[in-house]
Design a protein around this motif. Structure first.
Motif, PDB file in Angstrom:
ATOM      1  N   ASP A  70       0.145  -1.171   0.147  1.00 44.28           N
ATOM      2  CA  ASP A  70       0.119  -0.183   0.006  1.00 44.28           C
ATOM      3  C   ASP A  70       1.027   1.205   0.179  1.00 44.28           C
ATOM      4  O   ASP A  70       2.160   1.081   1.133  1.00 44.28           O
ATOM      5  N   CYS A  71       0.556   2.094  -1.352  1.00 45.75           N
ATOM      6  CA  CYS A  71       1.638   3.232  -1.429  1.00 45.75           C
ATOM      7  C   CYS A  71       0.847   4.727  -0.251  1.00 45.75           C
ATOM      8  O   CYS A  71       2.062   5.647  -0.337  1.00 45.75           O
ATOM      9  N   HIS A  72      -0.010   4.075   0.101  1.00 47.02           N
ATOM     10  CA  HIS A  72      -0.444   5.106   0.886  1.00 47.02           C
ATOM     11  C   HIS A  72      -0.430   6.501   0.354  1.00 47.02           C
ATOM     12  O   HIS A  72      -0.701   7.464   0.901  1.00 47.02           O
ATOM     13  N   THR A  73      -1.046   6.082  -1.013  1.00 52.82           N
ATOM     14  CA  THR A  73      -1.592   6.910  -1.502  1.00 52.82           C
ATOM     15  C   THR A  73      -3.495   7.324  -2.261  1.00 52.82           C
ATOM     16  O   THR A  73      -3.381   6.184  -2.651  1.00 52.82           O
ATOM     17  N   CYS A 100       1.915  -1.172  -4.686  1.00 53.56           N
ATOM     18  CA  CYS A 100       2.725  -2.154  -5.996  1.00 53.56           C
ATOM     19  C   CYS A 100       2.853  -2.744  -5.664  1.00 53.56           C
ATOM     20  O   CYS A 100       3.216  -3.787  -4.754  1.00 53.56           O
ATOM     21  N   ALA A 137       2.828   7.871  -9.700  1.00 53.33           N
ATOM     22  CA  ALA A 137       2.689   6.424  -9.223  1.00 53.33           C
ATOM     23  C   ALA A 137       4.632   6.219  -9.563  1.00 53.33           C
ATOM     24  O   ALA A 137       4.715   5.414  -9.163  1.00 53.33           O
ATOM     25  N   PHE A 141       7.276   5.559  -6.595  1.00 53.13           N
ATOM     26  CA  PHE A 141       7.156   4.137  -5.818  1.00 53.13           C
ATOM     27  C   PHE A 141       7.910   3.327  -7.032  1.00 53.13           C
ATOM     28  O   PHE A 141       8.057   2.064  -5.935  1.00 53.13           O
TER      29      PHE A 141
END
Length: 147
Positions: A70-73, A100, A137, A141
């Motif tokens: 989880d990229c917290h975006t 990702c 993204a 990432f």
């Protein structure tokens, strides 16, 4: 036809060789993207990310809950006018949760929803990806190769 929920995931897929996987859409061959998909009833964004990787690439990562990060975006973007009929009336924007994952370039990928795939350098992927949120993204990432 059941309307799509205006919430989706974006899963940026890259390799240990720092190559980014992009997929060519069937309904718009000019549109290259990472794995994406709409949240279904009862799903969390993480559940959707795992399901979409399995559906779109034929790769089941569910044995490892840490395989997709989880990229917290969270992005908000306008739904393309040509696709608005898929959503409830007067729905003009979508909420997108970014994830990702890293897979091997030698992994067997089975395309079910796309015309083609390409492994590209980070810069090539940024240039090829159709949506601005997908480009951001990839930039944010996908790790740079170590010198």
């Amino acid at each position: 036809m059941a309307y799509k929920r205006p919430e989706s995931v974006l899963v940026v897929v890259y390799s240990d060789q720092h190559q980014v996987l992009l997929l060519q859409r069937k309904d718009d061959p000019e549109f290259w993207q990472s794995v994406t998909g709409t949240l279904e009833d009862g799903e969390t964004p993480a559940m959707t990310a795992f399901r979409e990787v399995k559906e779109e690439l034929g790769i089941d990562l569910s044995d490892d809950p840490m395989a997709i990060i989880d990229c917290h975006t969270v992005n908000q973007f306008a739904i393309r006018p040509r696709w608005r009929y898929r959503y409830p009336p007067n729905t003009y924007s979508n909420t997108e949760y970014v994830f990702c994952t890293q897979i091997s370039q030698s992994a067997t990928i089975i395309l079910t929803e796309h015309l083609a795939l390409e492994w590209l350098s980070k810069q090539q992927a940024i240039e090829r990806a159709w949506s601005p949120s997908n480009r951001r993204a990839i930039e944010a990432f996908v790790p740079e190769p170590k010198s």
